[in-house]
Enzyme design. Structure first.
Site, short mmCIF file in Angstrom:
data_model
loop_
_atom_site.label_atom_id
_atom_site.label_comp_id
_atom_site.label_asym_id
_atom_site.label_seq_id
_atom_site.Cartn_x
_atom_site.Cartn_y
_atom_site.Cartn_z
N LYS A 1 -22.83 3.27 12.63
CA LYS A 1 -24.04 2.73 13.29
C LYS A 1 -23.82 1.30 13.77
O LYS A 1 -24.77 0.63 14.19
CB LYS A 1 -25.23 2.80 12.35
CG LYS A 1 -25.64 4.23 12.06
CD LYS A 1 -27.03 4.28 11.43
CE LYS A 1 -27.12 5.32 10.35
NZ LYS A 1 -26.70 4.88 9.02
N ASN B 1 -4.41 -8.48 5.23
CA ASN B 1 -4.91 -7.84 6.45
C ASN B 1 -5.80 -8.80 7.24
O ASN B 1 -5.70 -8.90 8.47
CB ASN B 1 -5.75 -6.59 6.11
CG ASN B 1 -4.94 -5.53 5.38
OD1 ASN B 1 -3.72 -5.50 5.47
ND2 ASN B 1 -5.62 -4.66 4.64
N GLY C 1 -3.48 -5.21 1.49
CA GLY C 1 -4.27 -6.18 0.72
C GLY C 1 -5.33 -6.74 1.65
O GLY C 1 -5.03 -7.08 2.80
N GLY D 1 -20.89 1.07 9.37
CA GLY D 1 -20.05 2.24 9.68
C GLY D 1 -20.28 2.70 11.11
O GLY D 1 -20.25 1.89 12.06
N GLY E 1 -12.27 -2.61 8.24
CA GLY E 1 -13.20 -3.69 7.87
C GLY E 1 -12.51 -5.05 7.89
O GLY E 1 -13.10 -6.05 8.31
N ASP E 2 -11.26 -5.09 7.45
CA ASP E 2 -10.52 -6.36 7.44
C ASP E 2 -10.25 -6.83 8.87
O ASP E 2 -10.32 -8.04 9.17
CB ASP E 2 -9.17 -6.19 6.71
CG ASP E 2 -9.36 -5.76 5.26
OD1 ASP E 2 -10.38 -6.14 4.66
OD2 ASP E 2 -8.49 -5.04 4.74
N ASP F 1 0.85 -1.20 0.00
CA ASP F 1 0.00 0.00 0.00
C ASP F 1 0.88 1.25 0.00
O ASP F 1 1.75 1.41 0.86
CB ASP F 1 -0.88 0.04 1.26
CG ASP F 1 -1.98 -1.01 1.25
OD1 ASP F 1 -2.14 -1.69 0.22
OD2 ASP F 1 -2.66 -1.13 2.28
O1 RIB Z 1 -9.11 -3.08 2.95
C1 RIB Z 1 -7.94 -2.32 2.85
C2 RIB Z 1 -7.06 -2.85 1.75
O2 RIB Z 1 -7.71 -2.69 0.51
C3 RIB Z 1 -5.73 -2.12 1.61
O3 RIB Z 1 -4.73 -2.67 2.42
C4 RIB Z 1 -5.47 -2.20 0.12
O4 RIB Z 1 -4.35 -2.98 -0.22
C5 RIB Z 1 -6.74 -2.75 -0.52
O5 RIB Z 1 -6.64 -4.05 -0.87
#
Ligand code: RIB
Length: 299
Positions: free
Chosen positions: A215, A42, A38, A213, A242-243, A12
């Site tokens: 909420k 993540n 990614g 989000g 989110g990850d 990133d």
């Molecule tokens: O969800 C975040 C990720 O989305 C980032 O790390 C980026 O690489 C994209 O895949």
């Protein structure tokens, strides 16, 4: 029980911006950072940090050594990460002063999944193991068909949402991890309760987590609903929040089979991730998540 994450690995490039770039505009970033990321990587890190026995499968180029090292440092088994003759996938990320992001993706090595690779990876897993997928690699349909035939439990985070998702065998998914945009696209509805009611009717055996989000989030299976609020933090960078949520939720669900507990831990972990810079480096350890004194936000 093991979890296999067949997913992306990216570098990133994170540009700090006063505001997101507009069409035709040239605007200087105030800072550049490079972080491992990614959605696949993540989520593997979050799964492992949350305590799951995690294997990552995917592809990098010769320039991607830092990504396998980062996975290994978090306790992820990387025997199924291969090096191919392509550049490593990367993301160009703008982060504005409120911590919101906007992302350009280049798949690179993430787009080189082959049938032989799928067979070789799946041979290491058996019925009852979990498979987690996002939408940043190719051949998702084949991975899903073969994993389902082998008895693996499929978790799908259809992110980023695009036309590929509707072509997948979604009836083979056990757990859907969705945000509002993804939920709306799958259900053809925009209101959270309607989204969940359409999807739980259509996929009666599946579990759903819909993140909303600020909420919070809702867990749904059949008629059952569990609601979770968010924890209050100063937002620095929402990348990978989110990850982090997905990894912590699935890891805790695998270990406890208690969705309410999994939602709460996931909400805590993603709040900590939002309060820090970067994707992978922002994902907290389990101990921090359990010990952090986080105030609940009022909804
Ligand atoms: O969800 C975040 C990720 O989305 C980032 O790390 C980026 O690489 C994209 O895949």
């Amino acid at each position: 029980m093991k979890v296999l994450n067949f997913g992306s690995l990216n570098m990133d490039m994170v540009y700090q911006m006063e505001h997101f770039i507009r069409s035709g505009e040239t605007f200087a970033a105030t800072r550049l950072d490079k972080f491992p990321g990614g959605k696949g990587l993540n989520q593997s890190i979050a799964l492992a940090k949350a305590g799951a026995c995690t294997y990552h499968a995917g592809s990098i180029g010769a320039d991607g050594g830092l990504l396998t090292e980062t996975l290994q440092a978090a306790g992820v088994d990387t025997r199924y990460v291969r090096t191919v003759e392509e550049v490593t996938g990367h993301a160009v990320i703008q982060v504005d002063r409120t911590g919101e992001n906007s992302i350009i993706l280049y798949a690179g090595a993430n787009g080189t999944v082959t049938s032989e690779q799928i067979d070789r990876v799946l041979a290491g897993f058996s019925a009852g193991d979990y498979l987690i997928l996002q939408n940043e690699i190719n051949k998702l349909d084949e991975i899903m068909e073969k994993a389902y035939a082998a008895g693996l439990k499929i978790v799908l985070n259809p992110s980023p949402m695009n036309e590929v998702i509707q072509t997948l065998p979604l009836d083979k998914v056990s757990v859907f991890m969705l945000n509002e945009i993804e939920g709306a696209e799958l259900a053809g509805e925009s209101e959270p309760e309607r989204i969940l009611s359409v999807l739980t009717d259509k996929y009666r055996e599946a579990e759903f987590v819909l993140t909303l989000g600020g909420k919070g989030s809702i867990y749904a299976k059949g008629e059952q609903r569990i609601r979770q609020g968010i924890y209050k933090v100063q937002a620095v960078d929402t990348t990978a929040a989110g990850d982090t949520f997905t990894g912590y939720f699935i890891s805790t669900l695998m270990q406890t089979n208690e969705p309410a507990r999994a939602l709460d831990i996931a909400a805590r972990a993603s709040a900590l991730a939002v309060s820090r810079k970067g994707a992978a480096p922002s994902i907290p350890d389990r101990e921090e998540v359990e010990q952090a004194a986080l105030p609940k936000a009022e909804n």
